[in-house]
Structure formats: structure tokens, C-alpha cells
Design an enzyme around this catalytic site. Structure first.
Site, PDB file in Angstrom:
ATOM      1  N   ASP A 145       2.793  -4.955   7.999  1.00 46.63           N
ATOM      2  CA  ASP A 145       1.589  -4.149   7.811  1.00 46.63           C
ATOM      3  C   ASP A 145       0.410  -5.116   7.928  1.00 46.63           C
ATOM      4  O   ASP A 145       0.148  -5.907   7.028  1.00 46.63           O
ATOM      5  CB  ASP A 145       1.646  -3.470   6.440  1.00 46.63           C
ATOM      6  CG  ASP A 145       0.324  -2.809   6.052  1.00 46.63           C
ATOM      7  OD1 ASP A 145      -0.653  -2.920   6.818  1.00 46.63           O
ATOM      8  OD2 ASP A 145       0.279  -2.197   4.976  1.00 46.63           O
TER       9      ASP A 145
ATOM     10  N   GLN B 199      -4.734  -5.540   6.723  1.00 49.21           N
ATOM     11  CA  GLN B 199      -5.710  -6.435   6.096  1.00 49.21           C
ATOM     12  C   GLN B 199      -5.691  -7.846   6.681  1.00 49.21           C
ATOM     13  O   GLN B 199      -6.531  -8.658   6.329  1.00 49.21           O
ATOM     14  CB  GLN B 199      -5.451  -6.535   4.585  1.00 49.21           C
ATOM     15  CG  GLN B 199      -5.599  -5.227   3.846  1.00 49.21           C
ATOM     16  CD  GLN B 199      -7.029  -4.720   3.843  1.00 49.21           C
ATOM     17  OE1 GLN B 199      -7.985  -5.494   3.970  1.00 49.21           O
ATOM     18  NE2 GLN B 199      -7.199  -3.419   3.697  1.00 49.21           N
TER      19      GLN B 199
ATOM     20  N   HIS C 258       0.870  -1.174   0.000  1.00 44.91           N
ATOM     21  CA  HIS C 258       0.000   0.000   0.000  1.00 44.91           C
ATOM     22  C   HIS C 258       0.913   1.232   0.000  1.00 44.91           C
ATOM     23  O   HIS C 258       2.027   1.167   0.526  1.00 44.91           O
ATOM     24  CB  HIS C 258      -0.835  -0.034   1.284  1.00 44.91           C
ATOM     25  CG  HIS C 258      -1.945   0.969   1.352  1.00 44.91           C
ATOM     26  ND1 HIS C 258      -1.725   2.288   1.678  1.00 44.91           N
ATOM     27  CD2 HIS C 258      -3.274   0.836   1.161  1.00 44.91           C
ATOM     28  CE1 HIS C 258      -2.893   2.927   1.688  1.00 44.91           C
ATOM     29  NE2 HIS C 258      -3.845   2.073   1.366  1.00 44.91           N
TER      30      HIS C 258
ATOM     31  N   LYS D 287     -10.789  -1.384  10.420  1.00 46.36           N
ATOM     32  CA  LYS D 287     -10.904  -2.559   9.550  1.00 46.36           C
ATOM     33  C   LYS D 287     -11.180  -3.812  10.380  1.00 46.36           C
ATOM     34  O   LYS D 287     -11.232  -4.920   9.874  1.00 46.36           O
ATOM     35  CB  LYS D 287      -9.634  -2.734   8.730  1.00 46.36           C
ATOM     36  CG  LYS D 287      -9.385  -1.589   7.728  1.00 46.36           C
ATOM     37  CD  LYS D 287      -8.212  -1.909   6.827  1.00 46.36           C
ATOM     38  CE  LYS D 287      -7.588  -0.684   6.205  1.00 46.36           C
ATOM     39  NZ  LYS D 287      -8.354  -0.100   5.115  1.00 46.36           N
TER      40      LYS D 287
ATOM     41  N   CYS E  81      -4.663   2.423  -3.785  1.00 45.64           N
ATOM     42  CA  CYS E  81      -3.428   2.947  -3.186  1.00 45.64           C
ATOM     43  C   CYS E  81      -2.254   1.987  -3.376  1.00 45.64           C
ATOM     44  O   CYS E  81      -1.394   1.864  -2.490  1.00 45.64           O
ATOM     45  CB  CYS E  81      -3.607   3.258  -1.695  1.00 45.64           C
ATOM     46  SG  CYS E  81      -4.734   4.604  -1.410  1.00 45.64           S
TER      47      CYS E  81
END
Lengths: 407, 143
Positions: free
Chosen positions: A200, A203, A123, A226, A364
Site C-alpha cells: 500500500d 503514503q 489503513h 496524495k 481510518c
């Protein structure tokens, strides 16, 4: 035992509405998930009964708010199985968490000629902070290539590793493709060269069981919104010894031990990194989201989402003109695709007219789109409250739209 | 040639037939894109791209006997449909007419809620660019 999806849907007020005269089908979960009533009520309750500034307040409300705030920190610790709650820092979101590491760890430990490794599927928020740091320090950004399926080429990653590597910052699960990266292997290999690793987890945290001690990552960044939690709140996990070695991020209240005009000494972690009045209400409400996930259990959530993804793949595979983007073997519940001859924005708008909310564009991840030679994709991402009948409506919709240009 | 006002009325009544059904309205807009005359590939340059549009829109114009002739294309079908509507209203008119045209059909159709805010901004950018061309031709004609 499988989940009672009808019952779960009952906990999400927002799902029960019509858009453009059609029942809402919300498939934009990778952008943000909807919030269960418990989260909304926790927010209201905080402002109705507990609102006060936390830490150092000599009164009952401050005491209560502080306790709830710190209870969430403990719940986050448990959620990712960190060793101690002090390793959990509240931020504005994944983006701020990554920037925090770039500004503090980066400023102290990354110098001229040092290397940072990321992957092609990052991202922008896991690209730009490192580019800024590299520019400032004269460091070099290296990128792990991927294959056509959207999986990193692990052997190529190994070739990039060297004693110059100071940090590997990699996405756990790709927002645009859904690919789950083999992060345990990546972390172990990076450590063998003395490099630190940032995951990261924006997600991955809502789908996968996370155990930062088993993974042995040095940092993990993710966002509450999220994870069925409130917006404007994120987490940075860092190992105690790494966090302690880093200079503070922002200067101000809360992050200090003692201030004189000559010199300021800094507070202990996590407070050293939480300058100013934090996002108290959202932190407190986030616990309700974590409880919601805990009650359902991650394996049950993942199993349901996997079955939705498998069903979606099955129903769309024979649609003329349907082009899946990202076909990795290990995926979270993201169906990214294009329709031959059509712009993703048009497809998204036509699905919207059917009441189906998806995201379109580059997500993104412009370098990733460039790698595939496309401008963007249509992305349908599934959460625990989605149903098979919603997947059927998506497939029917996509088939009808595809016929427009693929007769 | 009908007045700008009459063509707008025509468009409004065409959309009225579609009623509130957003899906068929969008399909209809996409079909309208087929009415655009072929756009020369050589004109698909960075310079001819309209700024402020989410999708790519190329617009060129030339002065044909004192009237403005527009040609446009886009990489998305919905945008092609939208610009074909604008061209239908504004094409082959004097710069004066174009500059003073009040394009009320967009609001009357309720285009904003059909195409959403991103595309509405793009549509406004297209109109602005079409009027800028007209203004430039008018200045040239008056010189």
C-alpha cells in the site's frame, strides 16, 4: 542544491488564502496534497480542447486524448520504475486498487485455510477487503504486531510466514504514524514462502523513491491525489505474469477482446482491468503532477520534508502535555500526537481557529489506535510546499493549546 | 427564573463581546464546559450516549416536581461547552416550555461557522435528545 520553497508555493493557488482571518497553513497533506497550477490547467485544457472518449475513436480528438492518456501511463511506469506500461492499471484510488486484487487475485488464488498477512498499522482499506475475502473463502487473516514506537516486529512477521501464506499486504509508510516499513525484507521473506506481496503505497509514493523492480513487490497500490494530482484516480501496479493470471475485475466495454452471447474473451492487460470509460481528464492531468515531482526530484523533496519533521519534533518535544504517537526511526513527514487531557478533535478545532489545517481522529486505523490505547490523534503531515515558519506557528499553537490543560 | 428568550439574549450578547475572533470564541466555549455539574460515572453507559455525535455525549434527565432536570457530560471540552449552553437555556423548565423552545441563539451567534458542520450535526442531535426527554415527561405527566 536545495529547493526554492517560495517559488514552489507560487505554483499552488490554494495556499494563498486566509481562513478565519489567518493565513492558511495546510498540514493535512497525508489526507490529500494541494494541486499545482499545471495540474489544474491540464484539467481545463483537456475539457476545452481535447475532450473525447479514448481508444477506438476514428477522429483527431479521440486520437489526441488517447495519446495523452497513454502518456500518463508511461509517466507512471517511469515514476515507479515498472518494467512496462502495461503493468500500470488506472483505478479510482488506493482503496479500489486493493479491492481489485482482493476480488480477482483473491477469488482465484486464495482458498479455505490459506493465510493473508497484514500489519497492525494498516489503513481500513487494507484490512476490510481481506476480511471480506477471508469470510467468503474461509481463509485466515494474520496480523504483524508492532512495538511502542510504531514499528513492525519483524521477527514476529517471520513466525507468521508459512506455506499457507498466500499474500502479504502491507503498508509502505503508515498514514497515522509515518512509519516507513522495511518492505524489501518483508517482500523477500514472503517470496521465500511463495507468497505474493501487495504494497500500500498511498503514503510512500509522494516521499520516497519507488522502484518496484528492485523492491520486487507483486502489486503496489497508490492514489494520484496524495501525489499533487487529481482526486478520484489511483494506480494498481502488478507484475505482468501475476496480472495475466488473474480474472478480470469489472465486466463491460474496453476490457473485452470479443463478445458473443455464448462467450466473451478478454482484452490484454492493462485494458482487461479498465472496464468502461475511464477517468480520462484526471489521468491526463496526473501527468502534470508527476512532472512536477520529477522536476523537483524525490530526494530533494524528501530532504526538505525530513528537515520540517525534525524541526517540528525539536520544537514540540518540551511542550508540557505533548505526547508524540509513533516515534519510529524511519518516518515520512507525519507528526502524530495527543495533548494530555484533551480530545484530539478539540485540539484540531483550536488549531483550525489559528488557520492551521490538521486531521484528527482515528485516521481510518482503528485497530492501530486500539493498540496504543487511544481514541485518536492529531496529525500534522508536511509536504514540499510547507515552510519552517509554518512549523513554528504550529509549535506555538500547540504550546498555547496544551497550556489549557497542562499548567 | 428568566424566560428562555431572555437567557438566549444574554448568551448572544456574551458572544458579541468576543466578536469575530474564532480562537477566543472556542476558548470561551471550552471554559463554559466547566459550568456543568458533575456527571455520575455510573451513568456513562452506552444507553445514555446521544447518537449522531462525533464525540461522546452522555445525557440524562429526571422529572423534578414537574420540571426537567438535565445532566450531561462529554469526552471533549468544546462539546461540554456547547451542552452547558443548552442546559443553561433549557434546564429546570416544564416539558411544555422545552418542547416549544425556539433556540435561535445558535444561529444568531453564528455557531455553525464557529464549530463546523460535524459538530453542528452533533449539536442538533443534543437538542433533539433534550426535547425527546421533555416529550417523554410530558406524556407521563398527562397520563
Amino acid at each position: 542544491m536545495s529547493l526554492n520553497i517560495d517559488q514552489i508555493r507560487g505554483l499552488f493557488p490554494v495556499l494563498h488564502q486566509e481562513v478565519h482571518g489567518k493565513p492558511l497553513i495546510y498540514f493535512d497533506n497525508a489526507a490529500t496534497t494541494q494541486k499545482p497550477l499545471a495540474v489544474i490547467e491540464a484539467l481545463t485544457k483537456y475539457y476545452e480542447f481535447d475532450n473525447s472518449n479514448i481508444h477506438r475513436g476514428a477522429h483527431a480528438l479521440a486520437d489526441r486524448a488517447t495519446r495523452y492518456y497513454e502518456e500518463t501511463r508511461e509517466a507512471v511506469r517511469e515514476f515507479i520504475h515498472a518494467k512496462e506500461a502495461a503493468e500500470i492499471i488506472f483505478t479510482k484510488g488506493t482503496t479500489e486498487s486493493i479491492n481489485l486484487v482482493a476480488k480477482t487475485f483473491g477469488s482465484k488464488f486464495i482458498g479455505k485455510g490459506d493465510e493473508i498477512i497484514i500489519s497492525t498499522m494498516e489503513h481500513h482499506s487494507n484490512i476490510v477487503p481481506w476480511q471480506m475475502l477471508c469470510e467468503e473463502k474461509g481463509a485466515i487473516l494474520r496480523v504483524i504486531p508492532i512495538n511502542e514506537a510504531g514499528e513492525i516486529l519483524y521477527e514476529e512477521f517471520e513466525k507468521l510466514l508459512s506455506p499457507k501464506t498466500k499474500l502479504v499486504s502491507i503498508v509502505h509508510a503508515s498514514n497515522a504514524l509515518g512509519t516507513i516499513n522495511p518492505v524489501k525484507k518483508v517482500i523477500d521473506a514472503a517470496h521465500s514462502f511463495g507468497a505474493k506481496v501487495l504494497l500500500d503505497g498511498a503514503q510512500s509514493t509522494s516521499h520516497l523513491e519507488i522502484n518496484v523492480q528492485d523492491l520486487n513487490c507483486d502489486f503496489m497500490a497508490f492514489s494520484a491525489h496524495k501525489l499533487y494530482g487529481p482526486t478520484g484516480l489511483g494506480v494498481l501496479y502488478g507484475k505482468r505474469e501475476v496480472l495475466e493470471s488473474m480474472p478480470p475485475f469489472l465486466g463491460g466495454g474496453e476490457m473485452i477482446k470479443e463478445v458473443t452471447f455464448e462467450k466473451t474473451t478478454y482484452n490484454e492487460i492493462p485494458f482487461k482491468f479498465e472496464a468502461g470509460t475511464p477517468n480520462i481528464a484526471d489521468v491526463i492531468a496526473f501527468k502534470a503532477a508527476l512532472d512536477f515531482i520529477k522536476d523537483l526530484t524525490k530526494p530533494e523533496i524528501k530532504a526538505h520534508e525530513d528537515s520540517l519533521l525534525a524541526y517540528a519534533k525539536e520544537l514540540t518535544k518540551d511542550i508540557k502535555g505533548f505526547i508524540p504517537v509513533g516515534t519510529a526511526k524511519e518516518k515520512v513527514s507525519v507528526l502524530s500526537f495527543n495533548i494530555n487531557g484533551m480530545h484530539p478533535f478539540d485540539v484540531g478545532q483550536m488549531l483550525d481557529a489559528k488557520g492551521i489545517a490538521v486531521r484528527t481522529g482515528h485516521h481510518c486505523t482503528q485497530p492501530l489506535m486500539k493498540r496504543f490505547g487511544i481514541e485518536g490523534t492529531v496529525r500534522a503531515s508536511f509536504a514540499v510546499y510547507n515552510t519552517k515558519s509554518e512549523i513554528e506557528k504550529l509549535a506555538e499553537g500547540v504550546a498555547q493549546i496544551a497550556r489549557f490543560k497542562n499548567k | 427564573m428568566s424566560a428562555i428568550k431572555d437567557i438566549q439574549e444574554e448568551i448572544i450578547s456574551e458572544f458579541e463581546i468576543l466578536g469575530d475572533d474564532k480562537e477566543s470564541t472556542i476558548f470561551y466555549i471550552m471554559e463554559l464546559g466547566n459550568n456543568l455539574e458533575a456527571f455520575p460515572e455510573s451513568e456513562k453507559t452506552e444507553q445514555n450516549i446521544i447518537k449522531g455525535c462525533q464525540s461522546k455525549v452522555w445525557l440524562i434527565a429526571d422529572d423534578q416536581d414537574g420540571k426537567v432536570h438535565y445532566q450531561a457530560d462529554s469526552n471533549t471540552d468544546i462539546t461540554k461547552g456547547l451542552i452547558s449552553l443548552l442546559i443553561r437555556v433549557l434546564n429546570n423548565r416544564t416539558p411544555q416550555e422545552i418542547i416549544h423552545a425556539e433556540l435561535n441563539f445558535i444561529d444568531k451567534i453564528g455557531m455553525g461557522s464557529i464549530i463546523g458542520s460535524q459538530r453542528s450535526n452533533g449539536l442538533a442531535a443534543m437538542i433533539k435528545q433534550m426535547k425527546l426527554y421533555a416529550l417523554a415527561f410530558q406524556t407521563k405527566q398527562n397520563a
